[in-house]
Each structure stands twice: as C-alpha cells, then as structure tokens.
Design a protein around this motif. Structure first.
Motif, PDB file in Angstrom:
ATOM      1  N   GLN A 148       0.817  -1.207   0.000  1.00 34.52           N
ATOM      2  CA  GLN A 148       0.000   0.000   0.000  1.00 34.52           C
ATOM      3  C   GLN A 148       0.856   1.265   0.000  1.00 34.52           C
ATOM      4  O   GLN A 148       0.586   2.209  -0.742  1.00 34.52           O
ATOM      5  N   ILE A 149       1.888   1.280   0.825  1.00 32.69           N
ATOM      6  CA  ILE A 149       2.733   2.468   0.931  1.00 32.69           C
ATOM      7  C   ILE A 149       3.400   2.782  -0.400  1.00 32.69           C
ATOM      8  O   ILE A 149       3.566   3.956  -0.774  1.00 32.69           O
ATOM      9  N   GLU A 150       3.785   1.750  -1.142  1.00 33.30           N
ATOM     10  CA  GLU A 150       4.458   1.951  -2.427  1.00 33.30           C
ATOM     11  C   GLU A 150       3.614   2.758  -3.398  1.00 33.30           C
ATOM     12  O   GLU A 150       4.146   3.383  -4.315  1.00 33.30           O
ATOM     13  N   HIS A 151       2.310   2.764  -3.200  1.00 34.62           N
ATOM     14  CA  HIS A 151       1.396   3.484  -4.088  1.00 34.62           C
ATOM     15  C   HIS A 151       1.501   4.999  -3.923  1.00 34.62           C
ATOM     16  O   HIS A 151       1.200   5.746  -4.852  1.00 34.62           O
ATOM     17  N   TYR A 152       1.948   5.471  -2.757  1.00 35.44           N
ATOM     18  CA  TYR A 152       1.858   6.895  -2.437  1.00 35.44           C
ATOM     19  C   TYR A 152       3.182   7.644  -2.547  1.00 35.44           C
ATOM     20  O   TYR A 152       3.196   8.871  -2.460  1.00 35.44           O
ATOM     21  N   LEU A 153       4.271   6.930  -2.711  1.00 35.82           N
ATOM     22  CA  LEU A 153       5.578   7.558  -2.801  1.00 35.82           C
ATOM     23  C   LEU A 153       6.270   7.150  -4.078  1.00 35.82           C
ATOM     24  O   LEU A 153       6.016   6.063  -4.616  1.00 35.82           O
ATOM     25  N   SER A 154       7.162   7.995  -4.558  1.00 36.68           N
ATOM     26  CA  SER A 154       7.976   7.641  -5.715  1.00 36.68           C
ATOM     27  C   SER A 154       9.257   6.966  -5.228  1.00 36.68           C
ATOM     28  O   SER A 154       9.945   7.490  -4.348  1.00 36.68           O
ATOM     29  N   PHE A 155       9.570   5.819  -5.786  1.00 36.27           N
ATOM     30  CA  PHE A 155      10.788   5.093  -5.432  1.00 36.27           C
ATOM     31  C   PHE A 155      11.841   5.225  -6.532  1.00 36.27           C
ATOM     32  O   PHE A 155      12.813   4.487  -6.560  1.00 36.27           O
ATOM     33  N   GLU A 156      11.642   6.162  -7.418  1.00 38.37           N
ATOM     34  CA  GLU A 156      12.570   6.423  -8.506  1.00 38.37           C
ATOM     35  C   GLU A 156      13.094   7.849  -8.409  1.00 38.37           C
ATOM     36  O   GLU A 156      12.578   8.672  -7.651  1.00 38.37           O
ATOM     37  N   GLY A 157      14.113   8.137  -9.179  1.00 37.40           N
ATOM     38  CA  GLY A 157      14.620   9.493  -9.227  1.00 37.40           C
ATOM     39  C   GLY A 157      15.652   9.788  -8.155  1.00 37.40           C
ATOM     40  O   GLY A 157      16.027   8.928  -7.340  1.00 37.40           O
ATOM     41  N   ALA A 158      16.099  11.047  -8.138  1.00 37.88           N
ATOM     42  CA  ALA A 158      17.195  11.457  -7.261  1.00 37.88           C
ATOM     43  C   ALA A 158      16.847  11.328  -5.793  1.00 37.88           C
ATOM     44  O   ALA A 158      17.723  11.064  -4.958  1.00 37.88           O
ATOM     45  N   ASN A 159      15.581  11.518  -5.438  1.00 40.38           N
ATOM     46  CA  ASN A 159      15.197  11.396  -4.026  1.00 40.38           C
ATOM     47  C   ASN A 159      14.105  10.339  -3.863  1.00 40.38           C
ATOM     48  O   ASN A 159      13.112  10.541  -3.167  1.00 40.38           O
TER      49      ASN A 159
END
Length: 444
Positions: free
Chosen positions: A122-133
C-alpha cells in the motif's frame, strides 16, 4: 493505477508554489500541531535535502485514513526535494503502541508478517521510489529481531528514565485506569526511540513525522539520539483530525475507513467523502488534496455562496478516491451512483461496484422472496413500502421502477433471469427512494 502508471500519476502531484517553503505550506494546510523547534525545522526543510521518516505499524491488514494523512505528509516533503523513508514496524507491530482504553491483543508472528507485506504494498502506491530522491522502505525487525534482551537493556534501556517514561500522557492515563499497563506496552516507546537512532545511524535520518497522539514516542527518538549520538534531530506531529461537531473523523458506523478496497469498497470510500459536512470540507481539501490555496479559496467561496451544489464535496471525493483507488475506478463509482437514480445504464456497472453500492441501500431480508416475485413483493421486502396494498398503489400511480425500468403491472413476475449479473435488483420508488436485492442474500 488503472489508466496510467503509478509514476505517471505521482508526476501530476505538486506542492503549491505560492508558498516560500514546504514548512509554511504544511502549516497553512493545518498539518503541524506540535514540533521540536518550529524555527529550526523551517530552516532545515528550506535548505539542503534531508532524510526523514514515518513509521506504520502492522496492527491490521490495511492502512486507514489516519495513515493517509502521514503518507501525504511524506509525499509533500518528497516533492520539496527531501528523502523519504517509510518504516513498516515488523517488530513494533508484534507489541503494539499503548491505546487509551485497554491492552492490545498480541497477534501471531505469521499474522504480523502478512500485514507487513500488505502495508508495504500500500505504501508503495503513495511515494515515488525512482529518481534522485526516491523513497526507501525499511522494517524495524531487521535491527530488532536479532537483538538479545541483555543487549537491549544495556545499550538502549540504560538511556531511559522511568520517571520520564511514566510521565508520557498515554502511559500516565493507562496507569490511572483499572487495567493499568503491561511492561510490554510500556516498553513500546523505547523500541520506537531505537528506530530513530538506528535510522540516524544507517540513513542519516534527522526528522520523524507522525500523529500528535504519538508525540511521546516521537520525542523518545529525538532524546535517544541526543543522548547517544550527541546530535539534535527533529520531529513534528500532525493534529488528530476531528469533525466540526466533535465526532471522530474517519469512522463510518463504528468502522474505520480503510484504504484497502477489499475492506472498504471504492463506492463506500467515495460516498464517505462526498458526504463531508460543509463545515469540514475546506479543511479536508487542505489536508487530503494537492489543490493550491487559490483553488481551495474558490471552493470556500462556493461553499459560502451555493452550498447546495456541493461542488467542494464532489471535488474532494474525486481527488481522494482517485488518489487511493485510481481515476478509472472513481469514474465507475460516479457512473454507478448516477445509474442508481436513472441517469445511466445499470447494465454497464460491474458486479463488485454494484454490490458495494447496494450495501449502502435498504436491502431485502433473508427469506423475503420466493423463486418468483413481483414488484409489489420487492417494494415490501426492501422496506420501500410498508404493505402490499400501498405498493400496488405506487405501481398503479407510475412510481415503481425495477433496474431503472418503470413497472406498470403489479402482478408481473420476475426471477433470476431478470436480475443484473444474474442476482441483483435495484428497486426504486419515485425519483430518489432506492432499495437493493441480492438474491444470494435474500434466499440464504
């Protein structure tokens, strides 16, 4: 997400550029009730990127609206360029933080492990896990599971003073209750404090966020880092959200509004938001959407001038349901709502959405219907009419509808073959009085 990838969906989100920095926006949105140091926090968040975290304990199979507040805080800080870490408490979830009323029941390790997996997804849906940050996900069982009791007491416990621990609000209230508090729950604040120290050491985390009701646990971490590492780190707590009438936010007939569609259908979720009171809707737009303050000011004016149009509520419901369940599912919910009242084709509504909508309506009681039944039977079975004689009058007056088709013969028979998805009937009396029949339930 259904129509676009999650990263594409997240890319549409943005903080309000009219604010000088993210701290000022968080305060305007009403997301800061208490902090370790407002001025230093604003300075830290307005400067170079920092690492920050929020913890989520697996005490159920799903997150709920209280967690959504924290997820959106994490996301807003990420959009400001900072580095989020989401902690799922595989260790603290085995203990459970103290509640106001009574001791928690301890769940099995297998149950908690399953909930950890569910919450991570569920948490993975709300945050970006890609990019510089890009975000990082951690589990506190990784540094707690192999720790012996002696090492825990020697290395962590020695930094805590019992007098300070029992002074924490939740602990003090439990000590005054008839049940008291167990050593297990009493130790929870030590475990959470250790989380902050471990994340400071492993990821240079200098900020923890959470609900203000967790303030004692949050400051447990800041104090431990100060004592052990000699460093000043930050925490801030969001207010507990309540309705204008003083009732608890996020409760529907005693049940939490879950983010998992299997535990709270998208239809029920959408209806929860669209039914927001005028007195609450602007605050909800600030907390739960990425609308700018200019946009929200426009809706505030609409609430003042034309509250009957409920434009702010419909925008709120669209934004939050799309955030949680996706735009396609949200549109299906809206289409289903319209179709129920004759403004669309019920046949196009998928079975899960139709069933979810039906649970919000008066339903037929078990054994209320036989294998074949008339519109009169259904009007009475759903409680739309109190007697068969009054139901017949409604039919004869042209006010009875079955699956949006006017029924003019009170003696016409119906069966499974006439049902939507072979088992559902939507019964309507007049324009707005609805009832629902699921043959699986009615004949159980």
């Amino acid at each position: 997400m259904n129509s676009v990838s999650n990263e594409q969906f997240l890319s549409r989100q943005a903080n309000d550029p009219s604010f000088e920095n993210i701290w000022q926006e968080l305060q305007w949105r009403g997301l800061v009730q208490v902090s370790t140091d407002d001025a230093r926090l604003e300075q830290a968040l307005a400067g170079d990127p920092i690492n920050y975290y929020c913890g989520f304990d697996p005490t159920a199979a799903s997150l709920h609206l209280g967690h959504l507040v924290q997820l959106l805080v994490l996301r807003r800080l990420q959009l400001a360029g900072h580095y989020p870490i989401a902690l799922v408490g595989g260790a603290t979830g085995l203990i459970g933080d103290p509640r106001q009323t009574s001791e928690r029941s301890l769940n099995t390790r297998d149950t908690v492990d399953g909930w950890v997996t569910s919450l991570r997804e569920q948490i993975e849906h709300y945050l970006s896990f890609e990019g510089a940050n890009g975000a990082t996900m951690v589990n506190n069982l990784d540094w707690t599971g192999g720790l012996s009791a002696l090492d825990f007491l020697r290395d962590i416990g020695k930094h805590y003073r019992v007098g300070t621990m029992i002074g924490k609000e939740i602990v003090a209230s439990r000590l005054e209750s008839d049940e008291g508090i167990s050593y297990t729950e009493f130790s929870y604040q030590v475990l959470q404090g250790m989380d902050f120290m471990e994340l400071y050491r492993r990821h240079n985390v200098t900020l923890q966020t959470g609900g203000s009701d967790q303030w004692g646990n949050l400051t447990s971490g800041t104090e431990l880092v100060r004592k052990v590492e000699g460093e000043h780190v930050h925490a801030f707590g969001t207010p507990l959200i309540t309705n204008a009438d003083g009732t608890k936010f996020g409760k529907s007939e005693g049940n939490a509004i879950w983010l998992n569609a299997d535990m709270c259908s998208p239809y029920t979720f959408y209806q929860f938001w669209v039914n927001t009171a005028d007195a609450d809707v602007i605050d909800r737009l600030k907390v739960f959407t990425f609308l700018t303050r200019e946009d929200i000011a426009d809706y505030e004016q609409k609430v003042a001038d034309e509250p009957f149009r409920r434009e702010a509520q419909r925008r709120l419901a669209w934004e939050v349901t799309s955030l949680v369940h996706g735009e396609d599912q949200t549109q299906r919910v809206i289409d289903a709502s319209a179709a129920l009242f004759g403004r669309g084709e019920l046949e196009t509504i998928d079975a899960p959405t139709l069933e979810a909508a039906g649970t919000e309506l008066p339903t037929a009681q078990p054994d209320a219907l036989s294998d074949e039944f008339t519109i009169v039977d259904m009007l009475v079975a759903t409680g739309l009419e109190k007697s068969k004689s009054s139901a017949r009058r409604t039919v004869n007056d042209g006010g009875a509808y079955l699956n949006n088709t006017k029924i003019e013969d009170p003696e016409q028979s119906f069966s499974t073959a006439d049902a939507l998805h072979s088992k559902y009937f939507v019964v309507r009396r007049g324009r707005r009085n609805l009832g629902f029949i699921s043959l699986d339930v009615a004949k159980s």
